[in-house]
Design an enzyme around this catalytic site. Sequence first.
Site, short mmCIF file in Angstrom:
data_model
loop_
_atom_site.label_atom_id
_atom_site.label_comp_id
_atom_site.label_asym_id
_atom_site.label_seq_id
_atom_site.Cartn_x
_atom_site.Cartn_y
_atom_site.Cartn_z
N CYS A 1 0.82 -1.20 0.00
CA CYS A 1 0.00 0.00 0.00
C CYS A 1 0.86 1.26 0.00
O CYS A 1 1.78 1.39 0.81
CB CYS A 1 -0.92 -0.01 1.21
N CYS B 1 -0.09 3.06 3.73
CA CYS B 1 0.30 2.49 5.03
C CYS B 1 1.32 1.36 4.95
O CYS B 1 1.73 0.83 5.97
CB CYS B 1 -0.94 2.00 5.77
N CYS C 1 -6.63 -2.21 0.29
CA CYS C 1 -5.84 -2.37 1.51
C CYS C 1 -6.82 -2.52 2.67
O CYS C 1 -7.56 -1.59 2.98
CB CYS C 1 -4.92 -1.17 1.73
N CYS D 1 -5.87 0.22 5.82
CA CYS D 1 -6.19 1.66 5.84
C CYS D 1 -7.39 2.04 4.97
O CYS D 1 -7.86 3.17 5.02
CB CYS D 1 -4.96 2.48 5.41
N ASP E 1 21.59 -5.21 -16.90
CA ASP E 1 21.33 -6.26 -15.92
C ASP E 1 20.27 -7.21 -16.49
O ASP E 1 19.13 -6.82 -16.71
CB ASP E 1 20.83 -5.61 -14.63
#
Length: 434
Positions: A193, A196, A215, A218, A343
């Site tokens: 989230c 939060c 979420c 929250c 990479d």
Amino acid sequence: MKLSKVLFKGGTNFPGKIALKLDPHILKTIAADYEVILVTGTNGKTTTTSMIYSIIKDSNRLVITNNTGANMYTGIVACFISNFSFKKSSEKKIAVIEVDEANVKFVTDYISPSIITITNLFRDQLDRYGEVYTTLKKILEGVEKTTSSTLILNGDESLLGNLNLKNPIEYYGFATKVNENKIVDINADAKFCTICKAPYEYNFITYNHLGDFYCSKCGYKRPALTYSINKILELSTSGSTVHINNNEYYINQPGTYNIYNALCAYSVAKVLGIPDKIIEHSLKTVASSFGRQETLTIEGKEVKIILVKNPAGYDEAVNTINLDTRKINLALLLNDNYADGKDVSWIWDVNFERLTSLNINKIMISGIRLYDMAIRLKVAGFEADSFLLCNHDEDLLNQIKSCDGEIVYILATYTAMIDLRKFLYAKGYIDKIW
């Protein structure tokens, strides 16, 4: 511009570099007569730009685009230069411009787009962008300079639902599930989230971390959608039939990721006031962008080139190939040039294991990092003795010519795709490089 195309085999950036040397502020002048639509995000920029361009063109409006995928600042300048005229036109002109995530801020220094759309945010070229939060920050640096631009954002992208921006915002996304998956993969991006930091939960996941997220700690959740996929009627290796805002559309590109691209294009078209009938016809007939599900014929064999550049996109390509019940051949090309990202460890996050159950005739491996790819495929469960290592495009072409089966899928990173297309163009298998 024409001379540079001959001398530099494309000339998509060179004129822009010269023009900027002469006048660093030239973009403000040459783009002044256009209503500009910017398309950015990690995956799907080129295809989405092509879809939007096709819809607008089918509506009989004057429109230009940087359809070669030259999405850096110099390439964008070059696009406007190639379409510049000293004659003033009273007719409204539109420019649909694909822009690299890190280059949005350079464009909005001189242009206030009418629309900015963001497709998604995935890990890509870690040596250049870092993690997805860094990519978002780069984009927002450009968006914050143009508060009048309407933002059309992917609502299923959790990073785009909690933005402290002054712009008008409209969201698009899926209102129906693609499969039964509700558990985000361990290698997925943006799983926590933004408010939060608790892990997201999902009513459904479309792919990677995209979907109907919320979420439970929250209360942050996916924003309300203005444009949505209401029903999925058919998914095949040729395309998809879906309902968008309760009307049926056929999308002439396969895979969930191309449904997102089409939905984004639809959303932009609706904001522009383009009728549904034109959008429907355009999505049904739009051709593949070069190297993006591009289909060729080589010695009577169907050959499909698919650009792959990060785990999210590669997994979606794998999922699309898994719909194919025919006897197939695979060619996997892996490069580590600057434009690919140095990479290549990201290949370990791709679910190659899903391919082991297919009816595969040949596995051809090529590119600068072909041995890295061979090791990854061996760990995935493929027999190493069956690998055909091709050190040059000529070797790869000879192997393709001798393939049994009905189709060859070429999965290639960006520079490998570009080099292969140039080679196939020289051999007469492709009509034009750009």
